[in-house]
Design a protein around this motif. Structure first.
Motif, PDB file in Angstrom:
ATOM      1  N   THR A  15      -8.574  -9.198   2.154  1.00 32.24           N
ATOM      2  CA  THR A  15      -8.195  -8.999   2.155  1.00 32.24           C
ATOM      3  C   THR A  15      -7.325  -8.567   3.605  1.00 32.24           C
ATOM      4  O   THR A  15      -7.911  -8.507   4.095  1.00 32.24           O
ATOM      5  CB  THR A  15      -7.676  -7.248   1.340  1.00 32.24           C
ATOM      6  N   GLN A  16      -5.891  -8.722   4.296  1.00 33.82           N
ATOM      7  CA  GLN A  16      -5.397  -8.493   5.577  1.00 33.82           C
ATOM      8  C   GLN A  16      -4.524  -7.011   4.703  1.00 33.82           C
ATOM      9  O   GLN A  16      -3.816  -7.081   3.894  1.00 33.82           O
ATOM     10  CB  GLN A  16      -5.098  -9.527   5.505  1.00 33.82           C
ATOM     11  N   THR A  17      -4.026  -6.812   5.437  1.00 28.97           N
ATOM     12  CA  THR A  17      -2.572  -5.846   6.155  1.00 28.97           C
ATOM     13  C   THR A  17      -1.861  -5.839   6.630  1.00 28.97           C
ATOM     14  O   THR A  17      -2.221  -6.337   8.141  1.00 28.97           O
ATOM     15  CB  THR A  17      -2.801  -4.428   6.180  1.00 28.97           C
ATOM     16  N   VAL A  49      -0.661  -5.829   1.398  1.00 30.80           N
ATOM     17  CA  VAL A  49      -1.351  -5.698   1.408  1.00 30.80           C
ATOM     18  C   VAL A  49      -1.649  -7.474   0.952  1.00 30.80           C
ATOM     19  O   VAL A  49      -0.902  -7.667   0.701  1.00 30.80           O
ATOM     20  CB  VAL A  49      -2.432  -5.383   0.790  1.00 30.80           C
ATOM     21  N   GLU A  82       1.011  -1.274  -0.026  1.00 33.18           N
ATOM     22  CA  GLU A  82      -0.151   0.192   0.085  1.00 33.18           C
ATOM     23  C   GLU A  82       1.330   1.658  -0.237  1.00 33.18           C
ATOM     24  O   GLU A  82       0.621   2.226  -0.571  1.00 33.18           O
ATOM     25  CB  GLU A  82      -1.019  -0.012   1.166  1.00 33.18           C
ATOM     26  N   PHE A  93       3.530  -1.167   4.640  1.00 34.23           N
ATOM     27  CA  PHE A  93       2.247  -1.929   4.739  1.00 34.23           C
ATOM     28  C   PHE A  93       2.005  -2.260   3.872  1.00 34.23           C
ATOM     29  O   PHE A  93       1.790  -2.159   2.546  1.00 34.23           O
ATOM     30  CB  PHE A  93       1.731  -0.255   4.218  1.00 34.23           C
ATOM     31  N   LYS A 149     -14.516 -12.828  12.915  1.00 40.14           N
ATOM     32  CA  LYS A 149     -14.090 -12.502  13.974  1.00 40.14           C
ATOM     33  C   LYS A 149     -14.481 -13.311  15.305  1.00 40.14           C
ATOM     34  O   LYS A 149     -15.369 -14.482  15.452  1.00 40.14           O
ATOM     35  CB  LYS A 149     -15.945 -11.895  14.247  1.00 40.14           C
ATOM     36  N   GLY A 190     -10.951  -0.197  18.877  1.00 39.45           N
ATOM     37  CA  GLY A 190     -10.829  -1.252  17.266  1.00 39.45           C
ATOM     38  C   GLY A 190      -9.561  -1.931  17.893  1.00 39.45           C
ATOM     39  O   GLY A 190      -8.584  -1.721  17.970  1.00 39.45           O
ATOM     40  N   ALA A 191      -9.433  -3.819  17.771  1.00 36.67           N
ATOM     41  CA  ALA A 191      -8.088  -4.188  17.700  1.00 36.67           C
ATOM     42  C   ALA A 191      -8.108  -5.715  16.168  1.00 36.67           C
ATOM     43  O   ALA A 191      -9.307  -5.694  15.724  1.00 36.67           O
ATOM     44  CB  ALA A 191      -7.989  -5.242  18.809  1.00 36.67           C
ATOM     45  N   GLU A 192      -7.426  -5.827  16.229  1.00 39.24           N
ATOM     46  CA  GLU A 192      -6.798  -7.111  15.523  1.00 39.24           C
ATOM     47  C   GLU A 192      -5.445  -7.668  16.110  1.00 39.24           C
ATOM     48  O   GLU A 192      -4.819  -7.253  16.378  1.00 39.24           O
ATOM     49  CB  GLU A 192      -6.035  -6.794  14.229  1.00 39.24           C
ATOM     50  N   VAL A 239      -3.819  -1.830  16.689  1.00 36.70           N
ATOM     51  CA  VAL A 239      -5.587  -2.006  17.675  1.00 36.70           C
ATOM     52  C   VAL A 239      -5.947  -0.137  16.241  1.00 36.70           C
ATOM     53  O   VAL A 239      -4.978   1.174  15.629  1.00 36.70           O
ATOM     54  CB  VAL A 239      -4.775  -0.668  18.572  1.00 36.70           C
ATOM     55  N   SER A 240      -7.229   0.340  16.597  1.00 35.71           N
ATOM     56  CA  SER A 240      -7.621   1.638  15.825  1.00 35.71           C
ATOM     57  C   SER A 240      -8.576   2.481  16.519  1.00 35.71           C
ATOM     58  O   SER A 240      -8.905   1.686  17.526  1.00 35.71           O
ATOM     59  CB  SER A 240      -8.402   1.105  14.377  1.00 35.71           C
ATOM     60  N   ARG A 297     -10.473 -10.646  13.722  1.00 37.18           N
ATOM     61  CA  ARG A 297     -10.184  -9.131  13.480  1.00 37.18           C
ATOM     62  C   ARG A 297     -11.682  -9.159  13.607  1.00 37.18           C
ATOM     63  O   ARG A 297     -12.330  -9.653  13.875  1.00 37.18           O
ATOM     64  CB  ARG A 297     -10.391  -9.145  12.283  1.00 37.18           C
ATOM     65  N   GLU A 298     -11.877  -7.654  13.372  1.00 39.56           N
ATOM     66  CA  GLU A 298     -13.160  -7.327  14.051  1.00 39.56           C
ATOM     67  C   GLU A 298     -13.917  -7.684  14.814  1.00 39.56           C
ATOM     68  O   GLU A 298     -15.365  -7.585  15.118  1.00 39.56           O
ATOM     69  CB  GLU A 298     -14.079  -7.150  12.504  1.00 39.56           C
ATOM     70  N   PHE A 299     -13.363  -6.332  15.909  1.00 34.08           N
ATOM     71  CA  PHE A 299     -13.670  -6.372  17.417  1.00 34.08           C
ATOM     72  C   PHE A 299     -13.262  -5.571  17.845  1.00 34.08           C
ATOM     73  O   PHE A 299     -12.275  -5.311  17.694  1.00 34.08           O
ATOM     74  CB  PHE A 299     -13.332  -8.092  18.264  1.00 34.08           C
TER      75      PHE A 299
END
Lengths: 456, 122
Positions: A195-197, A188, A153, A186, A231, A396-398, A379-380, A412-414
């Protein structure tokens, strides 16, 4: 006046700052902060340069304290006439300021300046085309590492070389210079529609410090190990933070220990000095005299010698960070924690090189100790999800679930949630893997018990 | 640089009060705070600065310090009702690579059938 500056020579920043400080009138304090820097940012994409900026700047920020009023003005030039005008403006601005009996400049406090070598000539003279080539090399290395890498990316080079000086009519004379550079990518990764990053980086003072292969393999590993992520089911569990995420947490934590925040009633740790706020194995320091720290510095932004400030020792809260003004208001002395965003701003308060004193366990040993838990690699939404006043924490975290001490499936998505206070008392392991980041914080692997994970 | 200006979702036909009445259990989001989006995967997280619990078609208690997490394309697929109460929101500034531009956005009441809410309680 302008002749005085010309005589001092614009090449010597300290001479210029000292000359300006010497113009203080009776009953007036004057501080001059002079900085000259060059920074480069390069982003490449698809084998080509996407953006390149290389900027040189030089300027002066002047503070005048007249009685109990303070004025500040700055100029992006070291031209003698401009400097003289800037001092007049700062004087003028002081006239508009509200009276505040705590304003005042720093005075020498006897702390010796650390012996640090933070400048590398080879970065200062590194050609731009070689910087571009290294960003392109990094992009190629990421692409070539694994067939599941679909693209990169962004692949970035960044560097800065900054010289600065502070002088005051109260006797401060400080001059220093530093270089720093980094490479980051970064990646991809993809399989089918998924898709994961993942990111990787390397930092140093000289181009020769940078480890391109590590930056590439970190990005590739983090992107590819997330493939197949699901998830997770909601749970309360022990979370292991990767060093880079720990650094993010420490930067937030150090913000709550900022003396200015404490004075404004915006710190959850106000009135808690001397209390046990964490576990015995948790010691937090802000040490700009550590030469390996990215933002290491000889002096703070008011020209006081930097020092190792222990914030939490053995879990007990020890002190807050102060610049001169905040310290006077709080009835204490500066911890040499004045920071500025360049010559355009008057000094605020902040940490430069915050870190946990490393423990004795490797990340693998920590996984074994935790048994079943969650490794968080990104984290986001940190800025909206953490309330530094109440301590509420929800981001948010992965990451990857840990089962029986081994990495199991990616998730992901939690979100993960707790409070800063509970997280500090919930520390169960501190890693030995100190990692430097292009930031005011360094990180180690850190395990914290009893965090809520909200997923399925 | 490619940038957005005014981005909005067109109104549907449902009465927003009716949408609420027909929601047995959910979250009513009145105001979102800051957030972050991974543009490569579409995953996002947003803080909710004003939100309430919906129980049996009625707004009950307020929720504090919680956030929403999801995936952009998935959330678009999971919209099941669109209200008739279109309005533009407060204008703001959107930053990208150091460039800030004035932007606006708007939407009617929208219901999304499934989304993850993060926080510590419940």
């Amino acid at each position: 006046m302008s002749q005085t500056i010309g005589g001092a020579g614009q090449d010597n920043l300290l001479d210029l700052a000292t000359a300006v400080a010497g113009w203080a009138r009776d009953g007036e304090q004057v501080e001059a902060y002079v900085a000259r820097g060059r920074d480069t940012e390069i982003t490449v994409f698809g084998g080509e340069v996407e953006s390149l900026s290389s900027a040189e700047s030089a300027g002066i920020g002047i503070r005048v304290v007249a009685g109990s009023r303070q004025g500040f003005a700055y100029a992006g030039s070291l031209d003698p006439d401009v400097v003289a005008e800037t001092l007049e403006e700062a004087r003028d601005n002081a006239g508009f300021a509200s009276e505040d009996s705590f304003v005042g400049l720093a005075s020498p406090d006897g702390v010796e300046v650390a012996s640090l070598d933070l400048w590398r000539d080879d970065l200062a003279s590194y050609p731009t085309e070689v910087k571009v080539a290294r960003a392109l090399d990094l992009e190629r290395a990421v692409r070539a590492a694994d067939p599941r890498i679909r693209q990169v990316e962004s692949s970035d080079w960044g560097d800065a070389a900054v010289e600065s000086a502070v002088a005051t009519s109260t006797g401060i004379r400080a001059e220093s210079r530093r270089t720093a550079c980094y490479l980051s990518a970064f990646a991809v990764a993809g399989e089918g529609a998924e898709t994961q990053t993942g990111g990787g980086y390397s930092v140093g003072r000289s181009p020769s410090d940078l480890d391109l292969d590590k930056a590439a393999s970190d990005a590739v590993e983090r992107a590819t190990r997330m493939l197949g992520a699901v998830k997770p089911r909601s749970d309360r569990l022990t979370v292991v933070f990767e060093p880079r995420i720990t650094a993010t947490l420490l930067a937030i934590l150090s913000g709550t220990l900022d003396g200015e925040a404490v004075l404004k009633g915006r710190s959850l740790f106000a009135d808690r000095i001397g209390e046990q706020v964490s576990v015995a194995g948790f010691t937090l320091v802000d040490d700009p005299t550590d030469p390996e720290a990215y933002a290491a510095a000889h002096y703070d932004a008011e020209g006081l010698a930097t020092r190792r400030n222990v914030l939490i020792e053995g879990g007990v809260l020890q002190r807050f960070l102060y610049n001169t003004y905040a310290a006077r208001r709080a009835g204490t002395v500066s911890t040499a924690s004045a920071v500025r965003a360049g010559f355009k701003s008057a000094p605020g308060t902040g940490a430069r090189a915050v870190s946990v004193v490393p423990g004795d366990r490797s990340p693998e040993e920590i996984f074994q100790q935790v048994g079943d838990g969650l490794l968080v690699q990104s984290v986001s939404g940190v800025h909206s999800g953490v309330n530094p006043v109440s301590g509420d924490f929800s981001v948010g975290a992965e990451g990857v679930l840990i089962k029986g001490g081994e990495m199991a499936g990616p998730v992901r998505e939690f979100t993960i949630a707790s409070t800063i206070q509970r997280m500090l008392t919930g520390v169960v392991a501190v890693g030995n893997d100190l990692e430097r980041l292009p930031s005011s914080a360094s990180g180690v692997t850190l395990a914290i018990a009893d965090i809520s994970m909200s997923g399925e | 640089m490619v940038r957005m200006t005014n981005t909005y979702v067109l109104a549907g036909t449902e009465d927003p009060d009716e949408i609420l009445r027909q929601t047995p259990y959910g979250v009513y989001v009145a105001q979102l705070g800051g957030g972050q989006v991974n543009t490569a995967t579409g995953d996002f997280v947003f803080g909710m600065t004003e939100a309430y619990l919906i129980e049996d078609g009625e707004i009950t208690e307020p929720l504090r310090d919680a956030n929403l997490i999801g995936n952009g394309p998935e959330v678009l697929r999971n919209i099941d009702v669109v209200g008739n109460d279109f309005a533009m929101g407060h204008p703001g500034t959107c930053g990208k690579q150091g460039q800030g531009v004035p932007v606006g956005d708007g939407q009617p009441t929208l219901r999304v059938t499934a989304m993850t809410v993060g926080g510590t309680a419940r």
